[in-house]
Each structure stands twice: as structure tokens, then as C-alpha cells.
Scaffold this motif. Structure first.
Motif, PDB file in Angstrom:
ATOM      1  N   LEU A  73       0.828  -1.203   0.000  1.00  0.00           N
ATOM      2  CA  LEU A  73       0.000   0.000   0.000  1.00  0.00           C
ATOM      3  C   LEU A  73       0.864   1.256   0.000  1.00  0.00           C
ATOM      4  CD1 LEU A  73      -2.761  -1.057   2.566  1.00  0.00           C
ATOM      5  CD2 LEU A  73      -3.056  -0.747   0.107  1.00  0.00           C
ATOM      6  N   ALA A  74       1.932   1.221   0.794  1.00  0.00           N
ATOM      7  CA  ALA A  74       2.832   2.381   0.831  1.00  0.00           C
ATOM      8  C   ALA A  74       3.494   2.600  -0.522  1.00  0.00           C
ATOM      9  CB  ALA A  74       3.883   2.175   1.918  1.00  0.00           C
ATOM     10  N   ALA A  75       3.976   1.523  -1.132  1.00  0.00           N
ATOM     11  CA  ALA A  75       4.622   1.655  -2.443  1.00  0.00           C
ATOM     12  C   ALA A  75       3.638   2.122  -3.510  1.00  0.00           C
ATOM     13  CB  ALA A  75       5.243   0.319  -2.848  1.00  0.00           C
ATOM     14  N   SER A  76       2.387   1.652  -3.417  1.00  0.00           N
ATOM     15  CA  SER A  76       1.388   2.040  -4.408  1.00  0.00           C
ATOM     16  C   SER A  76       1.083   3.531  -4.344  1.00  0.00           C
ATOM     17  CB  SER A  76       0.102   1.240  -4.184  1.00  0.00           C
ATOM     18  OG  SER A  76      -0.867   1.545  -5.160  1.00  0.00           O
ATOM     19  N   VAL A  77       1.091   4.096  -3.136  1.00  0.00           N
ATOM     20  CA  VAL A  77       0.825   5.528  -2.987  1.00  0.00           C
ATOM     21  C   VAL A  77       2.042   6.358  -3.390  1.00  0.00           C
ATOM     22  CG1 VAL A  77       0.178   7.338  -1.352  1.00  0.00           C
ATOM     23  CG2 VAL A  77      -0.877   5.093  -1.187  1.00  0.00           C
ATOM     24  N   LEU A  78       3.238   5.816  -3.203  1.00  0.00           N
ATOM     25  CA  LEU A  78       4.458   6.565  -3.492  1.00  0.00           C
ATOM     26  C   LEU A  78       4.826   6.552  -4.970  1.00  0.00           C
ATOM     27  CD1 LEU A  78       6.679   5.428  -0.485  1.00  0.00           C
ATOM     28  CD2 LEU A  78       5.785   7.732  -0.883  1.00  0.00           C
ATOM     29  N   LEU A  79       4.534   5.447  -5.659  1.00  0.00           N
ATOM     30  CA  LEU A  79       5.002   5.277  -7.029  1.00  0.00           C
ATOM     31  C   LEU A  79       3.945   5.704  -8.037  1.00  0.00           C
ATOM     32  CD1 LEU A  79       6.705   1.765  -6.691  1.00  0.00           C
ATOM     33  CD2 LEU A  79       7.793   4.017  -6.622  1.00  0.00           C
ATOM     34  N   GLY A  80       4.387   6.283  -9.124  1.00  0.00           N
ATOM     35  CA  GLY A  80       3.470   6.698 -10.182  1.00  0.00           C
ATOM     36  C   GLY A  80       4.167   7.582 -11.194  1.00  0.00           C
ATOM     37  N   THR A  81       3.406   8.027 -12.184  1.00  0.00           N
ATOM     38  CA  THR A  81       3.988   8.860 -13.237  1.00  0.00           C
ATOM     39  C   THR A  81       4.414  10.225 -12.714  1.00  0.00           C
ATOM     40  OG1 THR A  81       1.751   9.602 -13.829  1.00  0.00           O
ATOM     41  CG2 THR A  81       2.639   7.720 -15.025  1.00  0.00           C
ATOM     42  N   VAL A  82       3.743  10.716 -11.671  1.00  0.00           N
ATOM     43  CA  VAL A  82       4.104  11.996 -11.057  1.00  0.00           C
ATOM     44  C   VAL A  82       5.016  11.728  -9.866  1.00  0.00           C
ATOM     45  CG1 VAL A  82       3.233  14.089  -9.955  1.00  0.00           C
ATOM     46  CG2 VAL A  82       1.916  13.011 -11.789  1.00  0.00           C
ATOM     47  N   ASP A  83       6.207  12.295  -9.888  1.00  0.00           N
ATOM     48  CA  ASP A  83       7.182  12.078  -8.819  1.00  0.00           C
ATOM     49  C   ASP A  83       6.875  13.023  -7.651  1.00  0.00           C
ATOM     50  OD1 ASP A  83       9.312  11.217  -7.358  1.00  0.00           O
ATOM     51  OD2 ASP A  83      10.813  12.365  -8.472  1.00  0.00           O
ATOM     52  N   ASN A  90      -6.815  11.558  -4.037  1.00  0.00           N
ATOM     53  CA  ASN A  90      -7.980  11.192  -4.845  1.00  0.00           C
ATOM     54  C   ASN A  90      -7.708  10.126  -5.894  1.00  0.00           C
ATOM     55  OD1 ASN A  90      -9.700  13.021  -3.524  1.00  0.00           O
ATOM     56  ND2 ASN A  90      -9.043  14.699  -4.852  1.00  0.00           N
ATOM     57  N   LEU A  91      -6.432   9.883  -6.207  1.00  0.00           N
ATOM     58  CA  LEU A  91      -6.115   8.906  -7.247  1.00  0.00           C
ATOM     59  C   LEU A  91      -5.385   7.682  -6.684  1.00  0.00           C
ATOM     60  CD1 LEU A  91      -5.018  11.246 -10.185  1.00  0.00           C
ATOM     61  CD2 LEU A  91      -7.249  10.211  -9.777  1.00  0.00           C
ATOM     62  N   ARG A  92      -4.220   7.893  -6.097  1.00  0.00           N
ATOM     63  CA  ARG A  92      -3.396   6.750  -5.704  1.00  0.00           C
ATOM     64  C   ARG A  92      -3.938   6.005  -4.492  1.00  0.00           C
ATOM     65  NH1 ARG A  92       2.820   9.088  -6.195  1.00  0.00           N
ATOM     66  NH2 ARG A  92       2.740   9.611  -8.443  1.00  0.00           N
ATOM     67  N   LEU A  93      -4.310   6.721  -3.435  1.00  0.00           N
ATOM     68  CA  LEU A  93      -4.726   6.041  -2.210  1.00  0.00           C
ATOM     69  C   LEU A  93      -6.016   5.244  -2.400  1.00  0.00           C
ATOM     70  CD1 LEU A  93      -4.117   5.419   0.694  1.00  0.00           C
ATOM     71  CD2 LEU A  93      -5.223   7.559   1.362  1.00  0.00           C
ATOM     72  N   PRO A  94      -7.086   5.812  -2.983  1.00  0.00           N
ATOM     73  CA  PRO A  94      -8.277   4.982  -3.187  1.00  0.00           C
ATOM     74  C   PRO A  94      -8.042   3.819  -4.135  1.00  0.00           C
ATOM     75  CG  PRO A  94      -8.546   7.151  -4.199  1.00  0.00           C
ATOM     76  CD  PRO A  94      -7.330   7.223  -3.356  1.00  0.00           C
ATOM     77  N   ARG A  95      -7.147   3.993  -5.121  1.00  0.00           N
ATOM     78  CA  ARG A  95      -6.843   2.884  -6.029  1.00  0.00           C
ATOM     79  C   ARG A  95      -6.131   1.761  -5.287  1.00  0.00           C
ATOM     80  NH1 ARG A  95      -4.784   2.989 -12.225  1.00  0.00           N
ATOM     81  NH2 ARG A  95      -4.090   0.842 -12.370  1.00  0.00           N
TER      82      ARG A  95
END
Length: 362
Positions: free
Chosen positions: A38-48, A81-86
Motif C-alpha cells: 500500500l505504501a509503495a502504491s501511494v508513493l510510485l506513479g507517473t508523477v514524482d 484522490n487517485l493513488r490512495l483509493p486505487r
């Protein structure tokens, strides 16, 4: 030769203590994997976004103690609104599909069974694809999910009616009825896809069929959380009858358990849980098949331990799969169902090869 000392043999308590330690270790490890995922999912993404900023954004929304001017509105939107609920939706869907798979395998006494076998997934697919292709959306953005749920329940009704034609819900009849309905609904789904003239519509249909968590939002989390909690409580309350069901209908009847009535309740719970999860995430395969096998390797076939471990393992697995789907071909996003299939097929073969046989055949 010295005679054997009189008296009853000493009681053997070590295996039970060892099982308890293994179960506790499994819980701790799986909770750790889930939290890290869950932590990695919220931290990682196209926006740094720096980890400290992510942490402060979450704290600010939960407590209101941080200063929201320290980060931009776009960063706040991406994290909250995007990473955490996903990430949370991935955990709920993974847990739900894993529990549904474990219950399905007990329902039909077949380790190769999952909700796909009962036609529920393709029932949901027909409902969702019909809305996407025709463009008829009486409920707005919720139309696809509601149509998928209605399709799963319709498939459940058909399979139930066919399987109960002989008066009882026999495991073999359930599998045969489910497979027949699955093939019919698969053909209907393909026909609907061919009717889509717009390439964009076809892409949306295929993306949904292969599973997607891209539409996750806070409003979508309440229903799966409630249904998962309700189903888990109901299944855990019937854990002992489920264990007995694995030994056969005659053994269950000798112990005062109606196998037909228990299967009816199980079928309803599985349809409800699978319908909700597929309506929200699309056709995510293999979780209901491989995760129960992995859970049995860890804690055995007792459903009092199997169901919670399967839920935790499924949640952590889909969270990690979703991270891979979002980052493997950056900036393109893969459907999560493709990743679960690529990972799940060799993993399942390894589990089948390494797993020792037991008396239940599961």
C-alpha cells in the motif's frame, strides 16, 4: 528386553503449537507485505512526489494538522484522490476474489474451481460490455458497475436453476452448469464486442474485460468493504461445516449438516461477493485460483485459518500486481488481469508441483 512402562502414552502437543506459530508467522508476514505494498502504491506513479510530502498529505486529510500550502493542489489530488483509493480498492478486490475462490473450491470440492467456473465473471462481463457498447447509461457513471453486478446475479440465477434440476446442488452438476453458462456468456460477450464500431469503445471493452482499477475513487470503496466484511463473517461462522463439506456429503449428513442447504448459502455469498468485485475491477483472473492454494500451503485446509490468510494474501498480491501494471510499461498502463495471468500461470504450476496431497484432495 525391558518391558514397556505401564500407563497411557504421553500426549503429543507439539504439532498444534507448531501450527499456531506457522499461522501467526503467516499473518505477520502477509500484513507486512500488504502495508509495504500500500505504501509503495501511494508513493510510485507517473508523477514524482517526495515520500515526505505524500505522508504529510495523508496526515493532513486524516487529522487536519498539516499545512496544505506546502504542496500543490495537483499533488494533493494525485495522492488523496487517485493513488490512495486505487491502492485500497486493489486490496479489497484482491481479498474478495481470493475469499470467493476459497469458498468456491469448498463449494464444489475441486481445487481447480474459481468464480469463473460458475459463470459469474462472464455474467458480469455481459452486463458491463452491453452498457459500454450501446452507450445506454441510465445511472450515469455507475451504469457499468450496476450492469455488471446485475449480469453476475443473472448468471447466478441461471446456473443455480440448471444445477438444481435434480433437486440437490451436487458439485459435478454445479461445475457442468457453470461451464455451460460460461461458454454461452463468453460467446455473447464476443458478439457484443464485434458490434462496437468505434475503436475507442472496443479498447474500453477489452480493458475492462482484462481488469482495471483506473476508475477507483473514495465513493467506490464503501460497498466492497461492506460486502467483504459481511461475507467473511458469514463464512467464518460456517467454517466447521465447510471443513466437513470437504470430507463428502455422506460425512456431512452423518454429522447433521445439510450439504445442499450449505451449498445454497455458499453459492449466494460467492455470487454476491464476486459480482461486486468484478463490477468494480472487471475480469481479474487467477487470484481466486492461486491464492487459496498458496494459503493452504501456509496454514492447511481449516477454513478458520484459510479464509483470513487468503484474504490477506489476495489483498497484498493485487496491490503489488497493480503497481507492476502501472509502472512496467511506463507511461502506458497494463490491465491488471494481464499481469495476474502472466504471474499466476507459472506460480500455479509451481504450487501444484510442490504441494503435498492431503485427504480432502484440495
Amino acid at each position: 528386553m525391558n518391558p514397556r512402562p505401564a500407563g497411557p502414552p504421553p500426549k503429543k502437543t507439539r504439532p498444534r503449537a507448531r501450527d499456531g506459530r506457522i499461522t501467526s508467522a503467516a499473518y505477520i508476514a502477509l500484513v507486512g507485505v500488504l502495508i509495504a505494498g500500500l505504501a509503495a502504491s501511494v508513493l510510485l506513479g507517473t508523477v514524482d512526489i517526495p515520500a515526505g510530502t505524500v505522508f504529510r498529505i495523508i496526515v493532513q486529510h486524516l487529522t487536519g494538522q498539516e499545512d496544505p500550502t506546502e504542496w500543490s493542489a495537483s499533488q494533493d489530488t494525485v495522492v488523496w484522490n487517485l493513488r490512495l483509493p486505487r491502492a485500497l480498492l486493489a486490496a479489497l478486490v484482491g481479498a474478495g476474489l481470493a475469499v470467493s475462490g476459497a469458498a468456491t473450491q469448498a463449494l464444489v470440492r475441486n481445487p481447480l474451481a474459481d468464480p469463473y467456473v460458475l459463470g459469474l465473471t462472464y455474467g458480469a462481463a455481459v452486463g458491463a460490455v452491453a452498457v459500454i457498447v450501446t452507450g445506454v447509461s441510465p445511472l450515469g457513471g455507475a451504469s457499468t458497475g450496476m450492469a455488471a453486478f446485475a449480469g453476475a446475479l443473472a448468471a447466478f440465477a441461471v446456473v443455480y436453476a440448471l444445477a438444481r434440476a435434480g433437486g440437490t446442488l451436487a458439485p459435478l452438476r454445479l461445475i457442468l452448469a457453470g461451464m455451460a453458462v460460461t461458454y454461452a456468456l463468453s460467446g455473447l460477450t464476443s458478439f457484443l464486442v464485434l458490434q462496437a464500431d468505434d475503436p475507442g469503445t472496443t479498447h474500453s471493452v477489452l480493458f475492462w474485460l482484462f481488469g482495471s482499477l483506473a476508475e477507483a475513487n473514495w465513493a467506490a470503496l464503501g460497498l466492497p468493504a461492506f460486502v467483504l466484511a459481511l461475507t467473511m463473517l458469514a463464512l467464518l461462522a460456517q467454517a466447521r461445516p465447510l471443513n466437513t463439506l470437504l470430507l463428502g456429503d455422506e460425512t456431512a449428513a452423518a454429522l447433521g449438516i445439510s450439504a445442499t442447504r450449505l451449498r445454497r448459502h455458499l453459492f449466494l455469498l460467492i455470487a454476491l461477493l464476486t459480482g461486486v468485485m468484478v463490477a468494480l475491477a472487471g475480469g481479474v483472473g487467477f487470484i481466486g485460483l492461486i491464492i487459496p492454494h498458496a494459503a493452504r500451503l501456509l496454514v492447511g485446509s481449516d477454513h478458520r485459518r484459510l479464509l483470513p490468510v487468503a484474504a490477506l494474501a489476495g489483498a497484498g498480491f493485487l496491490v503489488l500486481v497493480d503497481i507492476a501494471a502501472r509502472t512496467a510499461l511506463h507511461p502506458q498502463e497494463l490491465p491488471v488481469g494481464i499481469v495476474t495471468s502472466v504471474i499466476g500461470a507459472p506460480l500455479f504450476l509451481w504450487l501444484v508441483h510442490s504441494r503435498a496431497r492431503d485427504t480432502t484432495g484440495l
